[in-house]
Design a protein around this motif. Structure first.
Motif, short mmCIF file in Angstrom:
data_model
loop_
_atom_site.label_atom_id
_atom_site.label_comp_id
_atom_site.label_asym_id
_atom_site.label_seq_id
_atom_site.Cartn_x
_atom_site.Cartn_y
_atom_site.Cartn_z
N LEU A 576 -42.56 -3.43 -2.70
CA LEU A 576 -41.66 -2.41 -3.22
C LEU A 576 -42.44 -1.33 -3.98
O LEU A 576 -42.19 -0.12 -3.80
N MET A 577 -43.41 -1.75 -4.78
CA MET A 577 -44.21 -0.77 -5.51
C MET A 577 -45.09 0.04 -4.55
O MET A 577 -45.30 1.24 -4.76
N ARG A 578 -45.60 -0.60 -3.50
CA ARG A 578 -46.40 0.13 -2.52
C ARG A 578 -45.54 1.16 -1.76
O ARG A 578 -46.03 2.22 -1.37
N ARG A 579 -44.28 0.83 -1.56
CA ARG A 579 -43.42 1.83 -0.92
C ARG A 579 -43.27 3.05 -1.82
O ARG A 579 -43.34 4.21 -1.36
N HIS A 580 -43.08 2.82 -3.12
CA HIS A 580 -43.01 3.95 -4.04
C HIS A 580 -44.32 4.73 -4.04
O HIS A 580 -44.32 5.97 -4.09
N LEU A 581 -45.45 4.00 -3.95
CA LEU A 581 -46.74 4.68 -3.88
C LEU A 581 -46.85 5.53 -2.62
O LEU A 581 -47.39 6.64 -2.65
N GLY A 582 -46.30 5.02 -1.52
CA GLY A 582 -46.29 5.81 -0.29
C GLY A 582 -45.49 7.08 -0.46
O GLY A 582 -45.89 8.16 0.01
N GLU A 583 -44.34 7.00 -1.14
CA GLU A 583 -43.54 8.19 -1.41
C GLU A 583 -44.32 9.18 -2.27
O GLU A 583 -44.28 10.41 -2.03
N ALA A 584 -45.03 8.67 -3.27
CA ALA A 584 -45.81 9.55 -4.16
C ALA A 584 -46.94 10.21 -3.38
O ALA A 584 -47.24 11.41 -3.57
N ALA A 587 -45.45 12.95 -1.32
CA ALA A 587 -45.06 14.07 -2.18
C ALA A 587 -46.26 14.89 -2.62
O ALA A 587 -46.16 16.11 -2.86
N ALA A 588 -47.44 14.24 -2.69
CA ALA A 588 -48.67 14.93 -3.07
C ALA A 588 -49.35 15.58 -1.87
O ALA A 588 -50.43 16.15 -2.01
N GLY A 589 -48.74 15.48 -0.68
CA GLY A 589 -49.30 16.08 0.52
C GLY A 589 -50.26 15.18 1.26
O GLY A 589 -50.86 15.61 2.26
N ARG A 590 -50.44 13.96 0.85
CA ARG A 590 -51.38 13.03 1.50
C ARG A 590 -50.58 12.18 2.50
O ARG A 590 -50.41 10.97 2.35
N HIS A 591 -50.11 12.84 3.55
CA HIS A 591 -49.17 12.20 4.47
C HIS A 591 -49.80 11.07 5.27
O HIS A 591 -49.16 10.04 5.51
N ASP A 592 -51.03 11.23 5.72
CA ASP A 592 -51.67 10.19 6.52
C ASP A 592 -51.85 8.91 5.71
O ASP A 592 -51.60 7.80 6.21
N ALA A 593 -52.28 9.04 4.44
CA ALA A 593 -52.42 7.87 3.57
C ALA A 593 -51.06 7.23 3.32
O ALA A 593 -50.93 5.99 3.29
#
Length: 715
Positions: A576-584, A587-593
């Protein structure tokens, strides 16, 4: 006549006494010589029976009148059912006066089924009817069966109206049915009298008038000028009367006798539930709602009277069979029989899917009976059983929908969700159906000092709020849960409620209200050394930062929360926290990561079998792919989210996916698909009361119309 007997004391003297059975006229005489001629006067001619009383005030029963006309075309026996005071007699009389010209005569009797006195035995109305039809005393038998047979003979083939008002049972009615022919019999009763089905009866259930009908009745009582001057107050008055005609008449009669009273004064009287029934009377109890309900209650046997009282303990708008069984402490079948008995007595209403509810005024009456001296222990025990049943079932629903979520309530260790909800959709639908009841029980538990029960019910409702939103209720329940936890001194529970409250504010995009909730929760979690709760508070603060445009600050908080879950060996929390990290990251423009992280998270939630979080993760993955310009892959993920969210009953996730699919369509230049997806998303957001509604509506207004479809008929 057996004749004259000899006196035993003076054998030569014959006593002038009659013995044996005598029918008709008789003559007593000593010695008779010569012929005896007896002449009686011709009986006076009786008028044709026209016994129907006037219907009195009548308003807005157009649908019921139409149904009565339709029912009478297929049968000669119509039973009009409904609670006391609903206007059954007035309705039946209004209709019968409308059709009486088509009949030769009218017979009417009040059978006194619920008058407070003993119901009329059949021989009394039979005697009245026979006399009205011209049967003399000498030709009227004494037994009920013979009287009923004579009545059928006298009425056979005739066109009569027979109204049997206020009947208590089918057995009371059956001897009063006329002989074969075109007669019309109308029975009114507070009971269903389903036994008359075998006699060909058809049934009409009479509901309260409804607002417009009740206003029309009130206007006839106090005049249109007073209604026009206080229309909103008049609407409030009839609502407080439950639009029950007897209650409206009681209030209207008081106002009619007090011309200087504003309607607002009557509303103020009725606004106090404790005094409402007492205020709904006029004159020397000529019109009394309480007296009418008392008569119905007194006709119940002890088991039904007990069930009636205990069902009133339920604080919500309706209840199902299992909740009722818990209240009255009986098994399902025994409870069903008691509920049906109260329905038959028109003291309880039955809706679809075996749901039951009281009319508002009947509920007040039942509560008054439940508060009579000596009843308090029964009431308290009944509510405790009810709250316990709701908590157990809500916990099972929570476990079915979000099985990996951590909990504080002790009930989670004692419930197997498979025993209650083998199907996830059934679980979320149950929470939806019982939403108002769960909220009402939690409120009543807190008000009654059962504070732990209140916050535990709130905790168990979490899947309903995250999947179906109910924003305002979400906030109210967590404010209640917070107060209940504080009242019983449970600081961890208080923090848990604050975290839920903060999440509700975030869903409404109110970060200013959300942040203090998470900060207070974090302080409580750290003060009590509750590491798992600390991670939840950090998660909430991270989401607040992400919502205000600070993805790097959010990522730091999500990372800290992830580390707590990892230390506690909770793979679900880590995911769940990694999903939030993916959203962050996205949002920072690091779409591939973000795509790489979210793909791993999706695999975890698939393995954990959590459809709701799979749908949420697919939506996040679709957005990240959209940001990376990978339109086909984005559409694939979003369609997957759409399918799962629909199956799981999570409409907000469905709307989110549709909104992103509209972006995919816009980038592809497909105006038709874009408009279609926006319209579907808007419909869902509007239904849920989502804060995104207006933004989507504006976006739809700015979207160019879809091009017209090609005319396939032209070449």
């Amino acid at each position: 006549m057996d004749g004259i007997v000899q006196s035993p004391d003076e054998p030569e003297i014959r006593a002038n006494e009659l013995t044996g059975t005598i029918a008709g006229s008789s003559v007593q005489a000593g010695s008779v010589t010569g012929g005896v001629h007896i002449t009686t006067g011709r009986p006076a001619s009786l008028p044709t029976p026209a016994q129907l009383p006037a219907p009195g005030l009548f308003a807005n029963r157009h649908d019921e009148l139409a149904e009565l006309r339709a029912l009478s075309e297929g049968t000669g026996l119509v039973v009009v059912n409904g609670p006391g005071g609903v206007g059954k007699t007035t309705l039946a009389l209004a209709w019968l006066h409308e059709v009486k010209a088509d009949y030769d005569a009218q017979l009417f009797v009040d059978l006194r089924g619920f008058s407070g006195a003993e119901p009329l035995p059949p021989d009394e109305p039979l005697g009245r009817f026979l006399r009205a039809l011209g049967a003399g005393a000498e030709s009227t038998p004494t037994g009920v069966d013979e009287q009923a047979a004579l009545f059928r003979s006298l009425t056979s083939g005739r066109r009569l109206i027979v109204m049997l008002d206020n009947a208590v049972s089918a057995a009371q009615v059956r001897p009063l049915l006329p002989g074969a022919g075109p007669s019309l019999v109308v029975v009114t009763s507070r009971r269903r009298l389903s036994g008359l089905v075998v006699d060909g009866a058809r049934f009409l259930d009479v509901p309260p008038l409804g607002t417009q009908g009740a206003l029309e009745l009130l206007e006839r009582l106090i005049g249109p000028d007073r209604i026009g001057a206080e229309r909103e107050q008049a609407r409030s008055l009839v609502a407080l009367c439950g639009t029950l005609p007897l209650a409206v008449c009681a209030s209207g009669a008081r106002l009619a006798a007090r011309r200087r009273w504003p309607i607002a004064r009557a509303v103020a009287e009725l606004d106090d539930e404790a005094r409402r029934l007492a205020a709904l009377r006029a004159g020397e109890d000529d019109i009394s709602v309480n007296a009418v309900f008392n008569a119905s209650y007194q006709a119940l046997d002890d088991p039904h009277a007990r069930a009636y009282r205990l069902l009133s303990v339920h604080p919500g708008p309706d209840l199902g069979l299992a909740a009722a069984a818990s209240l009255i402490d009986r098994g399902a079948e025994a409870a069903r029989e008691l509920l049906q008995g109260l329905v038959e007595a028109s003291l309880l209403l039955e809706d679809a899917d075996e749901r039951y509810r009281f009319h508002d005024l009947v509920r007040l009456h039942a509560r008054d009976k439940a508060r009579e001296p000596g009843a308090e222990p029964d009431r308290a025990a009944a509510f405790a059983r009810l709250a316990d049943w709701y908590l157990t079932t809500a916990v099972a629903a929570d476990l079915a929908l979000l099985p990996g979520r951590w909990h504080l309530g002790p009930r989670y260790g004692a419930v197997r969700r498979e025993d209650v909800f083998p199907d996830r959709r059934e679980a979320v639908d149950w929470l939806e159906r019982e939403h108002q009841n769960l909220s009402a029980v939690a409120r009543a538990a807190h008000d009654g000092g059962l504070h732990a029960m209140a916050w535990q019910l709130c905790e168990a409702m979490w899947p309903l709020f995250v999947q179906r939103k109910h924003y305002r209720s979400w906030i109210r329940m967590h404010e209640l849960g917070r107060d209940a936890a504080a009242a019983c001194g449970d600081r961890r529970a208080e923090a848990r409620m604050l975290e839920g409250l903060g999440t509700a504010h975030l869903n409404l995009r109110d970060t200013a209200a959300a942040r203090p909730c998470f900060e207070a929760a974090l302080e409580l979690e750290r003060a009590t050394g509750h590491r798992l709760g600390e991670a939840s508070a950090l998660e909430g603060l991270g989401n607040a930062m992400l919502a205000t445009g600070d993805p790097s600050g959010a990522a730091e908080l999500f990372g800290a929360a992830r580390d707590v879950h990892a230390a506690l060996d909770r793979p679900r929390g880590v995911a769940l926290m990694r999903r939030h990290l993916g959203e962050a990251l996205s949002a920072a423009g690091r779409h591939d990561a973000a795509i790489e992280t979210l793909t791993d998270v999706l695999a975890t939630f698939t393995e954990l079998d959590e459809p709701y979080h799979r749908a949420r993760t697919l939506t996040c993955l679709g957005r990240a792919r959209l940001g990376a310009g990978r339109l086909d892959e984005a559409a694939h993920a979003l369609r997957g989210a759409l399918e799962i969210s629909r199956a799981a009953g999570a409409p907000h996730v469905e709307a989110d996916a549709l909104l992103d699919l509209a972006v995919v369509a816009a980038r592809r230049g497909d105006a038709t698909a874009e408009r279609r997806d926006l319209e579907r998303a808007l419909a869902i957001y509007a239904r849920l009361g989502s804060p995104q509604t207006e933004a989507v509506r504006r976006r739809l207004a700015e979207t160019p119309p879809a091009p017209p479809a090609p005319d396939r008929g032209r070449r």
